[in-house]
Write an enzyme that holds these catalytic residues in place. Structure first.
Site, mmCIF file in Angstrom:
data_model
loop_
_atom_site.group_PDB
_atom_site.id
_atom_site.type_symbol
_atom_site.label_atom_id
_atom_site.label_comp_id
_atom_site.label_asym_id
_atom_site.label_seq_id
_atom_site.Cartn_x
_atom_site.Cartn_y
_atom_site.Cartn_z
ATOM 1 N N ASN A 9 21.249 36.558 -25.247
ATOM 2 C CA ASN A 9 22.600 37.089 -25.374
ATOM 3 C C ASN A 9 23.331 36.302 -26.456
ATOM 4 O O ASN A 9 23.770 35.185 -26.216
ATOM 5 C CB ASN A 9 23.315 36.959 -24.008
ATOM 6 C CG ASN A 9 24.756 37.417 -24.067
ATOM 7 O OD1 ASN A 9 25.152 38.118 -24.999
ATOM 8 N ND2 ASN A 9 25.531 37.033 -23.073
ATOM 9 N N LYS A 65 26.137 36.917 -27.764
ATOM 10 C CA LYS A 65 27.603 36.984 -27.649
ATOM 11 C C LYS A 65 28.212 37.338 -29.016
ATOM 12 O O LYS A 65 27.644 38.162 -29.714
ATOM 13 C CB LYS A 65 28.159 35.682 -27.078
ATOM 14 C CG LYS A 65 27.379 35.257 -25.821
ATOM 15 C CD LYS A 65 28.029 34.181 -25.030
ATOM 16 C CE LYS A 65 27.108 33.814 -23.867
ATOM 17 N NZ LYS A 65 27.737 32.892 -22.923
ATOM 18 N N HIS A 72 29.140 40.978 -17.533
ATOM 19 C CA HIS A 72 29.050 39.548 -17.850
ATOM 20 C C HIS A 72 30.356 38.856 -17.442
ATOM 21 O O HIS A 72 31.441 39.426 -17.585
ATOM 22 C CB HIS A 72 28.794 39.349 -19.348
ATOM 23 C CG HIS A 72 28.410 37.952 -19.684
ATOM 24 N ND1 HIS A 72 29.336 36.937 -19.791
ATOM 25 C CD2 HIS A 72 27.200 37.380 -19.891
ATOM 26 C CE1 HIS A 72 28.712 35.811 -20.065
ATOM 27 N NE2 HIS A 72 27.417 36.049 -20.130
ATOM 28 N N GLU A 127 32.105 36.680 -18.806
ATOM 29 C CA GLU A 127 33.131 36.566 -19.859
ATOM 30 C C GLU A 127 33.948 37.846 -19.952
ATOM 31 O O GLU A 127 35.135 37.816 -20.255
ATOM 32 C CB GLU A 127 32.463 36.220 -21.204
ATOM 33 C CG GLU A 127 32.018 34.764 -21.215
ATOM 34 C CD GLU A 127 30.796 34.492 -22.082
ATOM 35 O OE1 GLU A 127 30.410 35.347 -22.902
ATOM 36 O OE2 GLU A 127 30.204 33.401 -21.916
ATOM 37 N N GLU A 176 24.248 34.520 -12.526
ATOM 38 C CA GLU A 176 24.837 33.562 -13.464
ATOM 39 C C GLU A 176 26.094 32.951 -12.855
ATOM 40 O O GLU A 176 27.172 33.560 -12.917
ATOM 41 C CB GLU A 176 25.256 34.284 -14.752
ATOM 42 C CG GLU A 176 24.120 34.903 -15.523
ATOM 43 C CD GLU A 176 24.484 35.011 -17.003
ATOM 44 O OE1 GLU A 176 23.784 34.403 -17.815
ATOM 45 O OE2 GLU A 176 25.479 35.663 -17.341
ATOM 46 N N GLY A 233 27.513 28.260 -20.495
ATOM 47 C CA GLY A 233 28.023 27.590 -21.693
ATOM 48 C C GLY A 233 28.570 26.191 -21.457
ATOM 49 O O GLY A 233 29.284 25.654 -22.296
ATOM 50 N N SER A 244 23.427 27.956 -18.920
ATOM 51 C CA SER A 244 22.969 26.706 -19.531
ATOM 52 C C SER A 244 21.447 26.522 -19.478
ATOM 53 O O SER A 244 20.953 25.403 -19.299
ATOM 54 C CB SER A 244 23.684 25.507 -18.906
ATOM 55 O OG SER A 244 25.068 25.562 -19.210
HETATM 56 P P1 PGA Z 1 24.574 30.011 -21.835
HETATM 57 O O1 PGA Z 1 25.074 31.532 -21.616
HETATM 58 O O2 PGA Z 1 23.076 30.058 -21.846
HETATM 59 O O3 PGA Z 1 25.156 29.610 -23.142
HETATM 60 O O4 PGA Z 1 25.099 29.237 -20.673
HETATM 61 C C1 PGA Z 1 24.448 32.339 -20.686
HETATM 62 C C2 PGA Z 1 25.102 33.691 -20.637
HETATM 63 O O5 PGA Z 1 26.314 33.773 -20.798
HETATM 64 O O6 PGA Z 1 24.452 34.693 -20.461
#
Ligand code: PGA
Length: 231
Positions: free
Chosen positions: A8, A10, A86, A88, A151, A157, A192
């Site tokens: 992903n 983003k 997601h 976010e 998640e 992140g 992460s």
């Molecule tokens: P990350 O993001 O690996 O940077 O923690 C995971 C995600 O948002 O799918």
């Protein structure tokens, strides 16, 4: 069969050139690459072994919806998977379970494989509400077949992943719910994930793969992640 890794990206990278460079090294089997919408078509041309993904879609088939992208448009570009719900989008853009339900339905009806993201916030975890939150997020109408990404919001992140043991507990809870609903599904872990910790998750049969954000933008990480998922 190897495990699945969903990359992903983003809102990265900023240029097509960088996107194509990442796509080339990510082009291996068992990989899904979800670039920003604007690079979808060109990234799709580079991918021969990996599958093309998207990070969102809108639920209508077409019409007057300024700024939105339809499932059909994605399908026509060769997209096979779409990340939906997601955290976010839920937390920074106000996406609700109701909206996610419509998106999941539209994706499945267009022949796109939905990857539904679920997970609790730090506060919810501290309050012991994880399973309750997962149950709510999965109580929407779901298609017969889907992928789910567990998640935890606080692990995304932050460099602070959930422990594999706890992640497996959550994944088992999700699996029980979806089995009761007679769905065909697989569950990924996200939050992460990097080349140092990936194997700790993939060693569990319950974990079908991982959704990777930050590490999927780093060339050295990508190569190592791919090796681990093909073992
Ligand atoms: P990350 O993001 O690996 O940077 O923690 C995971 C995600 O948002 O799918």
């Amino acid at each position: 069969m190897g495990k699945l890794l969903v990359f992903n990206w983003k809102m990265n990278p900023a240029t097509l050139k960088e996107s194509l460079a990442l796509a080339k090294i990510s082009d291996q089997k068992n990989i899904v690459v979800a670039p920003p919408f604007i690079f979808t078509e060109e990234v799709g041309r580079v991918l021969k072994k990996a599958k093309l993904g998207a990070q969102d879609l809108f639920w209508e088939a077409g019409g007057a919806f300024t700024g939105e992208i339809s499932p059909r448009e994605l399908k026509n570009l060769g997209v096979r998977y779409v990340i939906l719900g997601h955290s976010e989008r839920r937390h920074k853009l106000g996406e609700t379970d109701d909206m996610i339900e419509k998106k999941i339905k539209a994706a499945a009806e267009s022949g796109l494989m939905p990857i539904l993201c679920v997970g609790e916030t730090k506060k919810e975890k501290a309050a012991g509400e994880r399973d309750w939150i997962l149950r709510r997020q999965l109580s929407i109408d779901l298609p017969g077949k889907l992928l789910v990404a567990y998640e935890p919001v606080w692990a995304i992140g932050t460099g602070e992943p959930e422990s594999p043991e706890e992640a497996v507990k959550a994944i088992n809870f999700i699996s029980r719910l979806l089995t009761k609903k007679r769905k065909k599904f697989k569950v990924l872990y996200g939050g992460s994930v990097n080349s140092l910790n990936l194997k700790n998750y993939l060693q569990y049969k319950e974990v079908a793969g991982a959704l990777v954000g930050g590490a999927s933008l780093k060339k050295e990480q990508i190569k190592k992640l791919i090796k681990l998922c093909q073992k």
